[in-house]
Design a protein around this motif. Structure first.
Motif, PDB file in Angstrom:
ATOM      1  N   LEU A 202     -13.526   2.152  11.178  1.00 39.94           N
ATOM      2  CA  LEU A 202     -14.598   1.272  10.564  1.00 39.94           C
ATOM      3  C   LEU A 202     -13.985   0.745   9.194  1.00 39.94           C
ATOM      4  CD1 LEU A 202     -17.814   2.762  11.417  1.00 39.94           C
ATOM      5  CD2 LEU A 202     -16.614   1.336  12.714  1.00 39.94           C
ATOM      6  N   ASP A 203     -13.398   1.466   8.473  1.00 36.56           N
ATOM      7  CA  ASP A 203     -12.841   0.956   6.805  1.00 36.56           C
ATOM      8  C   ASP A 203     -11.801  -0.081   7.125  1.00 36.56           C
ATOM      9  OD1 ASP A 203     -11.371   3.153   8.255  1.00 36.56           O
ATOM     10  OD2 ASP A 203     -10.500   3.577   6.343  1.00 36.56           O
ATOM     11  N   LEU A 204     -10.937   0.225   8.353  1.00 34.49           N
ATOM     12  CA  LEU A 204      -9.829  -0.801   8.612  1.00 34.49           C
ATOM     13  C   LEU A 204     -10.464  -2.154   9.097  1.00 34.49           C
ATOM     14  CD1 LEU A 204      -6.949   1.384   9.920  1.00 34.49           C
ATOM     15  CD2 LEU A 204      -7.431   0.771   7.526  1.00 34.49           C
ATOM     16  N   ALA A 205     -11.498  -1.956  10.177  1.00 37.53           N
ATOM     17  CA  ALA A 205     -12.135  -3.053  10.641  1.00 37.53           C
ATOM     18  C   ALA A 205     -12.761  -3.913   9.657  1.00 37.53           C
ATOM     19  CB  ALA A 205     -13.354  -2.415  11.678  1.00 37.53           C
ATOM     20  N   GLU A 206     -13.277  -3.136   8.750  1.00 37.53           N
ATOM     21  CA  GLU A 206     -14.131  -3.912   7.471  1.00 37.53           C
ATOM     22  C   GLU A 206     -13.098  -4.691   6.752  1.00 37.53           C
ATOM     23  OE1 GLU A 206     -16.032  -1.530   4.758  1.00 37.53           O
ATOM     24  OE2 GLU A 206     -17.292  -3.285   3.873  1.00 37.53           O
ATOM     25  N   ARG A 207     -11.956  -4.057   6.471  1.00 36.00           N
ATOM     26  CA  ARG A 207     -10.883  -4.680   5.706  1.00 36.00           C
ATOM     27  C   ARG A 207      -9.864  -5.896   6.358  1.00 36.00           C
ATOM     28  NH1 ARG A 207     -11.433   0.117   3.899  1.00 36.00           N
ATOM     29  NH2 ARG A 207     -11.353   0.620   1.483  1.00 36.00           N
ATOM     30  N   ILE A 208     -10.084  -5.703   7.557  1.00 32.89           N
ATOM     31  CA  ILE A 208      -8.846  -6.523   8.172  1.00 32.89           C
ATOM     32  C   ILE A 208      -9.651  -7.898   9.078  1.00 32.89           C
ATOM     33  CG2 ILE A 208      -8.726  -5.531  10.516  1.00 32.89           C
ATOM     34  CD1 ILE A 208      -5.547  -6.152   9.979  1.00 32.89           C
ATOM     35  N   SER A 209     -10.694  -7.549   9.291  1.00 31.59           N
ATOM     36  CA  SER A 209     -11.390  -8.338  10.200  1.00 31.59           C
ATOM     37  C   SER A 209     -12.070  -9.532   9.850  1.00 31.59           C
ATOM     38  CB  SER A 209     -12.609  -7.862  11.026  1.00 31.59           C
ATOM     39  OG  SER A 209     -12.372  -6.671  11.831  1.00 31.59           O
ATOM     40  N   ASP A 210     -12.014 -10.934  10.351  1.00 32.69           N
ATOM     41  CA  ASP A 210     -12.721 -12.118   9.914  1.00 32.69           C
ATOM     42  C   ASP A 210     -14.024 -12.138  10.583  1.00 32.69           C
ATOM     43  OD1 ASP A 210     -10.580 -13.860   8.734  1.00 32.69           O
ATOM     44  OD2 ASP A 210      -9.515 -13.387  10.613  1.00 32.69           O
ATOM     45  N   PRO A 226     -17.569  -9.124   8.093  1.00 34.97           N
ATOM     46  CA  PRO A 226     -17.518  -7.740   7.641  1.00 34.97           C
ATOM     47  C   PRO A 226     -18.985  -7.539   6.667  1.00 34.97           C
ATOM     48  CG  PRO A 226     -15.443  -8.241   7.629  1.00 34.97           C
ATOM     49  CD  PRO A 226     -16.191  -9.663   8.098  1.00 34.97           C
ATOM     50  N   GLU A 227     -19.103  -8.387   5.677  1.00 32.81           N
ATOM     51  CA  GLU A 227     -20.079  -8.421   4.799  1.00 32.81           C
ATOM     52  C   GLU A 227     -21.566  -8.648   5.464  1.00 32.81           C
ATOM     53  OE1 GLU A 227     -17.739 -10.925   4.552  1.00 32.81           O
ATOM     54  OE2 GLU A 227     -16.557  -9.421   3.229  1.00 32.81           O
ATOM     55  N   GLN A 228     -21.581  -9.307   6.734  1.00 29.20           N
ATOM     56  CA  GLN A 228     -22.955  -9.546   7.257  1.00 29.20           C
ATOM     57  C   GLN A 228     -23.236  -8.147   8.264  1.00 29.20           C
ATOM     58  OE1 GLN A 228     -21.901 -12.950   9.345  1.00 29.20           O
ATOM     59  NE2 GLN A 228     -22.870 -14.260   7.774  1.00 29.20           N
ATOM     60  N   VAL A 229     -22.024  -7.686   8.780  1.00 32.58           N
ATOM     61  CA  VAL A 229     -22.323  -6.585   9.576  1.00 32.58           C
ATOM     62  C   VAL A 229     -22.388  -5.050   8.802  1.00 32.58           C
ATOM     63  CG1 VAL A 229     -21.117  -5.082  11.163  1.00 32.58           C
ATOM     64  CG2 VAL A 229     -21.353  -7.660  11.389  1.00 32.58           C
ATOM     65  N   PHE A 230     -21.838  -4.875   7.840  1.00 28.73           N
ATOM     66  CA  PHE A 230     -21.506  -3.594   7.240  1.00 28.73           C
ATOM     67  C   PHE A 230     -22.682  -3.546   6.161  1.00 28.73           C
ATOM     68  CE2 PHE A 230     -17.173  -3.570   9.256  1.00 28.73           C
ATOM     69  CZ  PHE A 230     -17.522  -2.601   9.968  1.00 28.73           C
ATOM     70  N   ALA A 248     -20.750   1.552   3.030  1.00 28.60           N
ATOM     71  CA  ALA A 248     -20.474  -0.178   3.178  1.00 28.60           C
ATOM     72  C   ALA A 248     -19.705  -0.768   2.226  1.00 28.60           C
ATOM     73  CB  ALA A 248     -21.693  -0.766   3.447  1.00 28.60           C
ATOM     74  N   ALA A 249     -19.544  -0.235   0.860  1.00 30.22           N
ATOM     75  CA  ALA A 249     -19.065  -0.827  -0.054  1.00 30.22           C
ATOM     76  C   ALA A 249     -17.712  -0.467  -0.036  1.00 30.22           C
ATOM     77  CB  ALA A 249     -19.659  -0.555  -1.482  1.00 30.22           C
ATOM     78  N   GLY A 250     -17.423   0.769   0.020  1.00 33.68           N
ATOM     79  CA  GLY A 250     -16.152   1.415  -0.087  1.00 33.68           C
ATOM     80  C   GLY A 250     -15.424   1.447   1.385  1.00 33.68           C
ATOM     81  N   GLY A 251     -16.158   1.277   2.521  1.00 36.35           N
ATOM     82  CA  GLY A 251     -15.542   1.337   3.701  1.00 36.35           C
ATOM     83  C   GLY A 251     -15.396   2.542   4.040  1.00 36.35           C
TER      84      GLY A 251
END
Ligand SMILES: Nc1ncnc2c1ncn2[C@@H]1O[C@H](COP(=O)(O)OP(=O)(O)OP(=O)(O)O)[C@@H](O)[C@H]1O
Length: 374
Positions: A202-210, A226-230, A248-251
């Motif tokens: 999830l941390d990678l998903a949060e960082r890489i996804s549009d 990611p901001e809307q989802v996490f 959510a902030a640090g993923g």
């Protein structure tokens, strides 16, 4: 629906007569990375297989570049859409160059002979994944990370408009995960590719996804940036987590509060007060968590780097808004120090705006409760 290169409109995907997931509507624009997340068995692979053409959709519509996918002839679809699935590829007796070149099959004639243009495309794809040196090596005698890069080269060789990847990082160590996803990001932007993949990290998903598409209980639970989802608490619900917390902030994922969720009034005798701040406390919080020692921490500003881990792991956090620290927060922190067996100070020094924490440290010292960092 958006002007994306690809969109799914109320897609239903599954096996036999039973849809595994339905009502899926999302899009992937050119140069964008869209990631499917969700619990085991939610249907991520089934959705990707359906979009790749390996399974017939059970309902809804799939559109690539404005054309319904079922109307795109097979060969043309093979050019537009590249698939990188992790099932073991049969690559015995093939060099990495041969495997990469297989990506050119939609362009070659019936005999599969590579033209000079095809050869150049293979060279270029190997270069893009930093795999030129691997070209002559047998595909079944390279590392998983290298194999993954070659598979990406094969996909790039196809000169597709869209790449589908099912858990592309699952066999990679942390270095290769980052390297591979960075490469994917770069390729998506450089080649204007739409990327749709599933990820467990999830941390990678949060960082890489549009955009992130969340699949749960046979439907799309959430779709957005990611901001809307996490948002706080969402991941725990999506995965039905009964223990632990996703920051959510640090993923990152945090385990449960040590000793279970304790009410502040029930704080056990061995509890510790941690003076942290500015990211200095996270390691200590996690160490206390591992040792099952409940702790209270503060005074933390609401934007402090330590706050997410503190809120996930501490029995209580003395937290204040940005600005002057209210006297009341200081009184509260002192009261907690009195109730705790010892005080750990993670700071080596205090900034000018941290006078209250410095005073707390002195207060703890006078009370004979301070210890080192461990
Ligand atoms: N070939 C198949 N025939 C019938 N059912 C299947 C088949 N493959 C998978 N399933 C079922 O479809 C559901 C979704 O599986 P799928 O592999 O798509 O989930 P997933 O989200 O990719 O899971 P994971 O995160 O574990 O990889 C599961 O209940 C699974 O048992």
């Amino acid at each position: 629906m958006g002007n994306g290169c690809f969109y799914a409109d109320r897609l239903a995907a599954g096996y036999g007569k039973r849809p595994v997931a339905e009502g899926l509507s999302f899009h992937a624009g050119r140069g964008e990375i869209v990631t499917l997340i969700g619990p085991n068995g939610a249907g991520k692979s089934t959705i990707l297989k359906t979009i790749s053409g390996g399974l017939a959709p059970m309902g809804g519509e799939l559109v690539l570049d404005g054309v319904p996918m079922e109307r795109i002839p097979r060969k043309e679809r093979a050019r537009k859409l590249a698939v990188v699935f992790t099932e073991k590829l049969q690559g015995e007796l093939m060099t990495c160059r041969d495997v990469t070149a297989a990506g050119r099959y939609p362009y070659t004639g019936r005999l599969g002979l590579l033209s000079e243009k095809d050869q150049r495309a293979v060279d270029q794809a190997l270069e893009l994944v930093h795999g030129t040196d691997l070209g002559d090596r047998p595909f079944d005698r390279i590392s998983d990370g290298q194999r993954q890069r070659i598979m990406l080269a094969r996909a790039l060789c196809q000169e597709p408009e869209m790449i589908l990847l099912d858990e592309p990082t699952s066999h990679l160590d942390v270095k290769y995960k980052l390297e591979f996803l960075s490469l994917l990001r770069e390729m998506a932007r450089k080649k204007d590719l739409s990327v749709l993949m599933s990820l467990h990290e999830l941390d990678l998903a949060e960082r890489i996804s549009d955009r992130v598409v969340c699949i749960k209980d046979g439907r799309m639970d959430r779709c957005g940036t990611p901001e809307q989802v996490f948002t706080p608490g969402y991941v725990e619900g999506l995965f039905g987590m009964t223990a632990g917390k996703f920051d959510a902030a640090g993923g990152s994922v945090e385990f449960s509060v040590p000793g279970g969720a304790v009410k502040p009034e029930d704080l056990p005798e061995n509890a510790v007060f941690v003076i942290a701040g500015n990211g200095s406390g996270r390691q200590v919080f996690r160490k206390l968590q591992r040792e099952n020692v409940p702790f209270v921490t503060g005074i933390l500003f609401e934007n402090d780097l330590d706050l997410p881990a503190a809120e996930a792991l501490a029995a209580h956090v003395v937290k204040v808004p940005l600005g002057p620290v209210p006297e009341e927060a200081v009184r509260e922190a002192r009261a907690w120090i009195r109730r705790c067996q010892r005080v750990i100070c993670c700071r080596t020094g205090f900034g000018v705006w941290e006078k209250e924490n410095e005073d707390l440290f002195k207060y703890a010292e006078r009370s004979g409760k301070t210890a080192g960092e461990s």
